[in-house]
Design a protein around this motif. Sequence first.
Motif, PDB file in Angstrom:
ATOM      1  N   GLN A 107       5.208  10.825  -8.358  1.00 41.99           N
ATOM      2  CA  GLN A 107       5.078  11.133  -9.787  1.00 41.99           C
ATOM      3  C   GLN A 107       4.067  12.256 -10.034  1.00 41.99           C
ATOM      4  O   GLN A 107       4.259  13.086 -10.924  1.00 41.99           O
ATOM      5  N   ILE A 108       3.027  12.305  -9.227  1.00 43.48           N
ATOM      6  CA  ILE A 108       1.978  13.314  -9.425  1.00 43.48           C
ATOM      7  C   ILE A 108       2.393  14.674  -8.873  1.00 43.48           C
ATOM      8  O   ILE A 108       2.195  15.719  -9.510  1.00 43.48           O
ATOM      9  N   LEU A 109       3.004  14.674  -7.668  1.00 39.55           N
ATOM     10  CA  LEU A 109       3.313  15.932  -6.968  1.00 39.55           C
ATOM     11  C   LEU A 109       4.752  16.402  -7.146  1.00 39.55           C
ATOM     12  O   LEU A 109       5.077  17.546  -6.818  1.00 39.55           O
ATOM     13  N   GLY A 110       5.632  15.519  -7.610  1.00 38.61           N
ATOM     14  CA  GLY A 110       6.994  15.935  -7.927  1.00 38.61           C
ATOM     15  C   GLY A 110       8.002  15.890  -6.795  1.00 38.61           C
ATOM     16  O   GLY A 110       9.160  16.202  -6.999  1.00 38.61           O
ATOM     17  N   GLU A 111       7.605  15.488  -5.590  1.00 36.39           N
ATOM     18  CA  GLU A 111       8.544  15.389  -4.466  1.00 36.39           C
ATOM     19  C   GLU A 111       9.141  13.977  -4.411  1.00 36.39           C
ATOM     20  O   GLU A 111       8.680  13.065  -5.080  1.00 36.39           O
ATOM     21  N   GLY A 168       0.792  -1.227   0.000  1.00 34.92           N
ATOM     22  CA  GLY A 168       0.000   0.000   0.000  1.00 34.92           C
ATOM     23  C   GLY A 168       0.823   1.274   0.000  1.00 34.92           C
ATOM     24  O   GLY A 168       0.805   2.046  -0.958  1.00 34.92           O
ATOM     25  N   ILE A 169       1.583   1.497   1.067  1.00 35.65           N
ATOM     26  CA  ILE A 169       2.284   2.769   1.232  1.00 35.65           C
ATOM     27  C   ILE A 169       3.378   2.967   0.191  1.00 35.65           C
ATOM     28  O   ILE A 169       3.522   4.070  -0.360  1.00 35.65           O
ATOM     29  N   LEU A 170       4.149   1.937  -0.099  1.00 31.47           N
ATOM     30  CA  LEU A 170       5.231   2.109  -1.082  1.00 31.47           C
ATOM     31  C   LEU A 170       4.702   2.424  -2.483  1.00 31.47           C
ATOM     32  O   LEU A 170       5.183   3.370  -3.128  1.00 31.47           O
ATOM     33  N   PRO A 171       3.708   1.680  -3.002  1.00 24.77           N
ATOM     34  CA  PRO A 171       3.137   2.079  -4.298  1.00 24.77           C
ATOM     35  C   PRO A 171       2.499   3.468  -4.257  1.00 24.77           C
ATOM     36  O   PRO A 171       2.620   4.243  -5.210  1.00 24.77           O
ATOM     37  N   LEU A 172       1.823   3.788  -3.147  1.00 28.26           N
ATOM     38  CA  LEU A 172       1.221   5.116  -3.015  1.00 28.26           C
ATOM     39  C   LEU A 172       2.282   6.208  -3.029  1.00 28.26           C
ATOM     40  O   LEU A 172       2.102   7.259  -3.666  1.00 28.26           O
ATOM     41  N   SER A 173       3.390   5.973  -2.329  1.00 24.36           N
ATOM     42  CA  SER A 173       4.445   6.992  -2.281  1.00 24.36           C
ATOM     43  C   SER A 173       5.026   7.248  -3.667  1.00 24.36           C
ATOM     44  O   SER A 173       5.331   8.392  -4.028  1.00 24.36           O
ATOM     45  N   LEU A 174       5.163   6.184  -4.464  1.00 19.77           N
ATOM     46  CA  LEU A 174       5.657   6.349  -5.832  1.00 19.77           C
ATOM     47  C   LEU A 174       4.647   7.106  -6.685  1.00 19.77           C
ATOM     48  O   LEU A 174       5.018   7.989  -7.488  1.00 19.77           O
ATOM     49  N   ALA A 175       3.368   6.779  -6.507  1.00 21.12           N
ATOM     50  CA  ALA A 175       2.322   7.476  -7.268  1.00 21.12           C
ATOM     51  C   ALA A 175       2.255   8.942  -6.868  1.00 21.12           C
ATOM     52  O   ALA A 175       2.192   9.835  -7.736  1.00 21.12           O
ATOM     53  N   TYR A 176       2.271   9.227  -5.557  1.00 23.48           N
ATOM     54  CA  TYR A 176       2.249  10.610  -5.084  1.00 23.48           C
ATOM     55  C   TYR A 176       3.472  11.370  -5.602  1.00 23.48           C
ATOM     56  O   TYR A 176       3.384  12.543  -5.965  1.00 23.48           O
TER      57      TYR A 176
END
Length: 447
Positions: free
Chosen positions: A206-210, A196-204
């Motif tokens: 890519q979307i937010l740029g941090e 959950g968190i690791l895929p979410l962190s990668l998605a966030y």
Amino acid sequence: MEPAKKLQTLPYVEQTEEKKGFLSQFNQLKVGVLPLPLYLVLAAIIYAASVYNQLPPDMIGGFAVIMVMGILLGDIGMKVPILKDIGGPAILALLVPSILVFYNLLNPASMEAVTTLMKTSNFLYLYISCLVAGSILGMNRTVLLQGFTRMFIPLVLGTLASVAAGVLVGSLFGYDMKHTFFYIIVPIIGGGIGEGILPLSLAYSQILGESAEIYVSQMIPAAVIGNIVAIICAGLMKNLGERKPELTGNGVLVKTKGGDGIKEETNINKPVDFSLMGAGLLIACSFFIFGGLAHKFLGIPGPVLMIVAATLVKCLQLMPAKMEQGAYHLYKFVSTSLTWPLMVGLGILYIPLEDVVKIVTPAYVVVCIAVVVAMVGTGYVVGKIMKMYPVDSAIVTGCHSGLGGTGDVAILSASNRMSLMPFAQVATRLGGASTVILATLLMKLLS
């Protein structure tokens, strides 16, 4: 002179008997199933080996460390008043090792051995494979089918209730709704850290740029706190079931006319055959490998495909009864003997208290509690309406707010319902995967 001699020797005899009595009582004390003197000897050997850097950095050393800690912490957790009623063994087995790591009290040799066992050898997935294969193949077919078809309604409604409760309570404490949803609620119901968190962190990222690491550190505390709350809720549900037996199936999800469906299956009362247990181990490993292989072609998470495969095999009666018996008895051995040690390993490597301490406030904790309580409460109410056992329905639904496979193990062990592992895995895997996908799409839309 003779009576005088007797009088002189009497105190010595009494002292000797007292010493024998004390030694006898000391030898009768136990830590788990081990006599206390034996436990102390074994613990001293393992500790000395780690101090002098002679602890094998492999599965042998890893098992030695987690077993000696897990047996002790599980035993303490089952004896401490109040704590034993809220999942004390699971809480202690997860948190005490995490605290030891936080204060650097575990030496490098122990850390290396546990890391090899848990990460290189992937002990967690071996454990889950044995539980899933054994519990499904040992289950009554009718109960299995009814459980899988009915559990989706409390799962979906519980998810919606947890989101609503989290956003509402977060708003009351001044949290931004978007922040509450994406950084507190979604990590709790996202299916754990790895899934959950690791895929979410990668998605966030890519979307937010941090950097992805920034989002990991922001989301992990919510997931950890949510998991602890879910463990406590499971312990409370277990306690409720003990006080009101009509509310629980003790590991059975669906009420049947014939009574307790799990007890109707044919493997429980058969004598253990160790050669069949060996076949059960091969079967469990093969189901896991099949899940990974099928994932390559279907894109569905391997653990979910493993559950689907085991369920189809059981429902279509493709597995010989003797092989089902072996898988079931292996599951009983693993769930009985290795649960607390496994959680010690998880606490050492996957519960980072440093990240939790940084951003946790009382308001933050209350929001996390609201999310989990809404999930578990909805599972209880909906389960009751749908003629499921409400206690067991609440526990399975609550697994959606745990730390993936880690959380499933901790939650079900706290409630002593490891037979619900297949349903818990579906709640965690499918629920978590759906949450990750929807959260990513929403983040993209709102950014």
